[in-house]
Motif scaffolding. Structure first.
Motif, short mmCIF file in Angstrom:
data_model
loop_
_atom_site.label_atom_id
_atom_site.label_comp_id
_atom_site.label_asym_id
_atom_site.label_seq_id
_atom_site.Cartn_x
_atom_site.Cartn_y
_atom_site.Cartn_z
N GLY A 63 0.82 -1.20 0.00
CA GLY A 63 0.00 0.00 0.00
C GLY A 63 0.86 1.25 0.00
N ILE A 64 0.27 2.38 0.39
CA ILE A 64 0.96 3.66 0.41
C ILE A 64 1.64 3.82 1.77
CG2 ILE A 64 0.67 6.15 0.20
CD1 ILE A 64 -1.81 5.59 -1.49
N SER A 65 2.84 4.38 1.76
CA SER A 65 3.57 4.52 3.02
C SER A 65 2.87 5.55 3.91
CB SER A 65 5.02 4.91 2.77
OG SER A 65 5.14 6.31 2.64
N PRO A 66 2.95 5.37 5.21
CA PRO A 66 2.28 6.30 6.14
C PRO A 66 2.82 7.73 6.04
CG PRO A 66 2.87 4.28 7.26
CD PRO A 66 3.48 4.21 5.90
N ALA A 67 4.09 7.90 5.70
CA ALA A 67 4.65 9.25 5.58
C ALA A 67 4.01 10.00 4.42
CB ALA A 67 6.17 9.15 5.38
N ILE A 68 3.73 9.31 3.32
CA ILE A 68 3.09 9.95 2.18
C ILE A 68 1.65 10.31 2.52
CG2 ILE A 68 2.31 9.58 -0.19
CD1 ILE A 68 4.84 7.94 -0.64
N ALA A 70 0.48 11.03 5.47
CA ALA A 70 0.52 12.17 6.38
C ALA A 70 0.80 13.47 5.62
CB ALA A 70 1.58 11.94 7.45
N ALA A 71 1.70 13.43 4.65
CA ALA A 71 2.02 14.64 3.88
C ALA A 71 0.82 15.09 3.07
CB ALA A 71 3.22 14.37 2.98
N ILE A 72 0.12 14.16 2.44
CA ILE A 72 -1.07 14.51 1.65
C ILE A 72 -2.17 15.06 2.55
CG2 ILE A 72 -2.91 13.55 0.21
CD1 ILE A 72 -0.81 11.63 -0.95
N THR A 73 -2.35 14.44 3.70
CA THR A 73 -3.40 14.88 4.63
C THR A 73 -3.12 16.31 5.11
OG1 THR A 73 -3.72 12.61 5.35
CG2 THR A 73 -4.60 14.32 6.78
N SER A 74 -1.87 16.59 5.47
CA SER A 74 -1.56 17.94 5.96
C SER A 74 -1.70 18.97 4.83
CB SER A 74 -0.15 17.98 6.56
OG SER A 74 0.81 17.75 5.55
N ALA A 75 -1.37 18.59 3.60
CA ALA A 75 -1.53 19.53 2.47
C ALA A 75 -3.00 19.82 2.22
CB ALA A 75 -0.88 18.94 1.23
N VAL A 76 -3.85 18.81 2.31
CA VAL A 76 -5.29 19.02 2.09
C VAL A 76 -5.87 19.90 3.19
CG1 VAL A 76 -7.53 17.85 2.04
CG2 VAL A 76 -5.60 16.91 0.75
N VAL A 77 -5.46 19.65 4.45
CA VAL A 77 -5.97 20.45 5.56
C VAL A 77 -5.55 21.91 5.39
CG1 VAL A 77 -5.73 20.84 8.06
CG2 VAL A 77 -6.13 18.54 7.18
N ARG A 78 -4.28 22.15 5.03
CA ARG A 78 -3.80 23.52 4.84
C ARG A 78 -4.54 24.20 3.70
NH1 ARG A 78 2.44 24.66 4.55
NH2 ARG A 78 2.16 24.85 6.78
N TYR A 79 -4.78 23.49 2.61
CA TYR A 79 -5.49 24.04 1.45
C TYR A 79 -6.92 24.44 1.85
CZ TYR A 79 -7.73 24.46 -3.11
OH TYR A 79 -8.44 24.92 -4.18
N ARG A 80 -7.58 23.57 2.59
CA ARG A 80 -8.97 23.87 3.00
C ARG A 80 -9.03 25.06 3.96
NH1 ARG A 80 -11.43 17.77 3.93
NH2 ARG A 80 -11.65 17.27 1.70
N GLN A 81 -8.00 25.20 4.81
CA GLN A 81 -7.98 26.34 5.73
C GLN A 81 -7.76 27.66 4.98
OE1 GLN A 81 -4.92 25.36 8.53
NE2 GLN A 81 -6.25 24.06 9.79
N GLN A 82 -6.93 27.64 3.94
CA GLN A 82 -6.63 28.85 3.19
C GLN A 82 -7.75 29.24 2.23
OE1 GLN A 82 -2.89 28.09 1.29
NE2 GLN A 82 -1.70 28.40 3.15
#
Length: 84
Positions: A63-68, A70-82
């Protein structure tokens, strides 16, 4: 009028045959000239440099590594906040 169409078709056909024959003859002549030159001057052999090993891709079962994730999740959260 029919005579003009027949004459035009004949001229067109003769032109096409002439061009086809000329190009075919040109290919044969160039091949005959280049064959001895290719034997006399062969292509240079590329130096065999070691090829670096590529990073191993995760296998289908891993599957997809947990680090990837986490990076995608934080990018989506930051995008939604902005972009509220």
């Amino acid at each position: 009028m029919d005579q003009l169409f027949i004459e035009a078709g004949t001229l067109m056909l003769a032109g096409m045959v002439f061009v086809f024959a000329f190009l075919g003859l040109l290919v044969v002549i160039i091949s005959m000239i280049l064959a001895p030159l290719a034997d006399k001057y062969p292509d240079a052999k590329p130096s065999s440099a070691p090829v670096p090993a590529a990073k191993s891709e995760p296998k289908a079962g891993q599957g997809i590594s947990p680090a990837i994730v986490a990076a995608i999740t934080s990018a989506v959260v930051r995008y939604r906040q902005q972009h509220k």
